[in-house]
Design an enzyme around this catalytic site. Structure first.
Site, PDB file in Angstrom:
ATOM      1  N   ARG A  40      46.798  26.301  38.675  1.00  0.00           N
ATOM      2  CA  ARG A  40      47.806  27.090  37.951  1.00  0.00           C
ATOM      3  C   ARG A  40      49.039  26.263  37.626  1.00  0.00           C
ATOM      4  O   ARG A  40      49.718  26.523  36.626  1.00  0.00           O
ATOM      5  CB  ARG A  40      48.214  28.305  38.786  1.00  0.00           C
ATOM      6  CG  ARG A  40      47.216  29.424  38.709  1.00  0.00           C
ATOM      7  CD  ARG A  40      47.703  30.608  39.501  1.00  0.00           C
ATOM      8  NE  ARG A  40      46.869  31.773  39.252  1.00  0.00           N
ATOM      9  CZ  ARG A  40      46.986  32.920  39.907  1.00  0.00           C
ATOM     10  NH1 ARG A  40      47.892  33.044  40.858  1.00  0.00           N
ATOM     11  NH2 ARG A  40      46.203  33.928  39.612  1.00  0.00           N
ATOM     12  N   LYS A 202      41.637  41.972  46.550  1.00  0.00           N
ATOM     13  CA  LYS A 202      42.645  42.915  46.029  1.00  0.00           C
ATOM     14  C   LYS A 202      41.962  44.114  45.395  1.00  0.00           C
ATOM     15  O   LYS A 202      41.875  44.242  44.174  1.00  0.00           O
ATOM     16  CB  LYS A 202      43.528  42.217  44.989  1.00  0.00           C
ATOM     17  CG  LYS A 202      44.480  41.200  45.569  1.00  0.00           C
ATOM     18  CD  LYS A 202      45.318  40.599  44.457  1.00  0.00           C
ATOM     19  CE  LYS A 202      46.167  39.454  44.961  1.00  0.00           C
ATOM     20  NZ  LYS A 202      46.850  38.753  43.868  1.00  0.00           N
ATOM     21  N   GLY A 355      42.989  33.042  40.713  1.00  0.00           N
ATOM     22  CA  GLY A 355      43.353  31.891  41.538  1.00  0.00           C
ATOM     23  C   GLY A 355      42.202  31.406  42.399  1.00  0.00           C
ATOM     24  O   GLY A 355      41.769  30.249  42.313  1.00  0.00           O
ATOM     25  N   GLY A 378      43.558  39.519  38.094  1.00  0.00           N
ATOM     26  CA  GLY A 378      43.812  40.912  37.732  1.00  0.00           C
ATOM     27  C   GLY A 378      44.264  41.027  36.286  1.00  0.00           C
ATOM     28  O   GLY A 378      43.824  41.922  35.552  1.00  0.00           O
TER      29      GLY A 378
HETATM   30  C1  3PG Z   1      47.757  36.736  41.216  1.00  0.00           C
HETATM   31  O1  3PG Z   1      47.622  35.799  41.996  1.00  0.00           O
HETATM   32  O2  3PG Z   1      46.834  37.522  40.962  1.00  0.00           O
HETATM   33  C2  3PG Z   1      49.059  36.874  40.488  1.00  0.00           C
HETATM   34  O3  3PG Z   1      49.922  35.838  40.821  1.00  0.00           O
HETATM   35  C3  3PG Z   1      49.674  38.217  40.742  1.00  0.00           C
HETATM   36  O4  3PG Z   1      49.982  38.377  42.099  1.00  0.00           O
HETATM   37  P1  3PG Z   1      50.142  39.836  42.700  1.00  0.00           P
HETATM   38  O5  3PG Z   1      48.769  40.450  42.694  1.00  0.00           O
HETATM   39  O6  3PG Z   1      50.688  39.637  44.083  1.00  0.00           O
HETATM   40  O7  3PG Z   1      51.081  40.608  41.814  1.00  0.00           O
HETATM   41 MG    MG Z   2      45.178  36.251  42.903  1.00  0.00          MG
END
Ligand code: 3PG
Ligand code: MG
Length: 402
Positions: A40, A202, A355, A378
């Site tokens: 990144r 996530k 990432g 995301g």
């Molecule tokens: C990610 O790594 O997906 C982005 O940097 C966003 O991070 P976040 O999900 O903590 O907002």
């Molecule tokens: Mg991420």
């Protein structure tokens, strides 16, 4: 694509540019950043160099992790040092508070044309996540123009990527522009079969996107932490694997509505400890013991999913399907990564993003076969699901401020 881009930014010489990037990268225990981890950062270099060459003064803003206040382990210091190495130029970190003194202003005023400095983790400051107007104004006061290269955080509505655009002329950076250009090829009519591979940790934030993708794609394979919620929704015991009750509810609904599109693992790899000393075993999702975690896909699932990928004409992959940072648990993510890459460039249009997902892809050594490697996880999924992202909207020409 009506984005205001760097081409529209006239005479940047001597201008202070507030450059929002996403340098949310994994740090080692001593703050080290390896080659697979700094993708990144490298992705934003063209914009930084372009601005420097044009004589701008570049003030970098990024977040790192999800800190609660000023947590030292989320400092951007190692990132500023890493960037300094890549640029072969000092990148001072400005860590002062924004409201107390005028130190920040003085440090910025001392910058010369072509200089680069970095503000401390913007999530250390009150008002970032809530898009607070004080922080947005304060950030805007540091600069003459705003450039956004933080595609990976464009699905969030924060002070440093949305609020600030109300107060400064705002432009998309080269990375953001490229991301949108490539992902736009997938919007509208993706070639079929359109196959999505999704995993990662996530979960909550990705479920709404999963819902939309289930409606567009022919097959959506769900592995990793995400799959646990579905198994739980089927009434299975997930042992020590994480499940979120809210997500289980959503998962139940999706299972009922999309059983032909949704593909879940037939078998999984489970272990009682989460390091390379573990002695994992394969089992069916219904056979997980109380003291076990799901750590990867099972061998049968990898074979089955590989066959689906082999027939795809469009492939999108986000999210590792296991705890790939532990070598013993990385087989699923790495082998499917290889399959996605092998099928891309020519046979299918392949997009890989996020990432950790890009880290996996780099480990396969096959990244150059993928048609588009996105810095966004995301953000990429939401964009592909047809959402207009809050971070991109204000960069459109029609809403651009004079
Ligand atoms: C990610 O790594 O997906 C982005 O940097 C966003 O991070 P976040 O999900 O903590 O907002
Ligand atoms: Mg991420």
């Amino acid at each position: 694509m009506p984005l205001a881009t760097l081409k529209d930014l006239k005479s940047p010489k001597g201008k202070r540019v507030l450059l929002r990037v996403d340098f949310n990268v994994p740090l080692g225990p001593k703050g080290e950043i390896g080659h697979e981890e700094d993708a990144r950062i490298r992705a934003a270099l063209p914009t930084i160099q372009r601005l420097r060459k044009a004589g701008a003064r570049v003030i970098i803003v990024s977040h790192l992790g999800r800190p609660e206040g000023r947590e030292a382990k989320y400092s951007l210091r190692p990132v500023a040092e890493h960037l300094a190495k890549l640029l072969d130029k000092d990148v001072p970190l400005i860590a002062d508070g924004f409201d107390e003194d005028r130190l920040v202003d003085k440090k910025i005023a001392a910058m010369k044309n072509g200089d680069v400095s970095m503000l401390e983790n913007i999530r250390f400051y009150k008002g970032e996540d809530s898009n607070g107007s004080f922080l947005a104004r304060r950030l805007a006061s540091f600069a003459d123009v705003y450039v956004d290269d933080a595609f990976a955080v464009a699905h969030r509505e924060a002070a440093s990527n949305v609020g600030v655009t109300k107060h400064l002329p705002s432009y998309a950076g080269l990375l953001l522009e490229t991301e949108v250009k490539h992902l736009d090829k997938l919007l509208g009519k993706p070639k079929k079969p359109f196959v999505v591979l999704m995993g990662g940790a996530k979960i909550s934030s990705k479920l709404p996107t999963l819902k939309k993708l289930l409606a567009i794609a022919d097959t959506v394979m769900v592995g990793g932490g995400m799959a646990n919620n579905f198994f739980r929704a089927m009434g299975l015991d997930m042992g020590r694997s994480l499940v979120a009750p809210e997500d289980v509810k959503t998962a139940k609904g999706l299972l009922a509505r999309h059983k032909h599109t949704l593909l879940l693992p037939k078998d999984v790899l489970v272990a009682t400890r989460l390091d390379d000393k573990a002695e994992p075993r394969y089992c069916r999702p219904g056979e997980i013991r109380k003291d076990e975690h799901v750590v990867d896909l099972g061998a049968e699932t990898i074979r089955e999913w590989a066959a689906v990928i082999k027939k795809a004409r469009t492939i999108v992959w986000n999210g590792p399907v296991g705890l790939f940072e532990v070598k013993k648990f990385s087989h699923g993510s790495i082998s499917l990564g290889r399959m996605v890459a092998a099928r891309s460039s020519g046979k299918a249009f392949g997009v890989v993003g996020g990432g950790e997902t890009v880290q996996c892809l780099l480990r396969t050594g096959m990244e150059e076969y993928v048609d588009h490697v996105s810095t966004g996880g995301g953000a990429m999924l939401e964009y592909l699901a047809g959402k207009s992202l809050p971070g991109i909207k204000p960069l459109m020409k029609r809403s651009k401020k004079k």
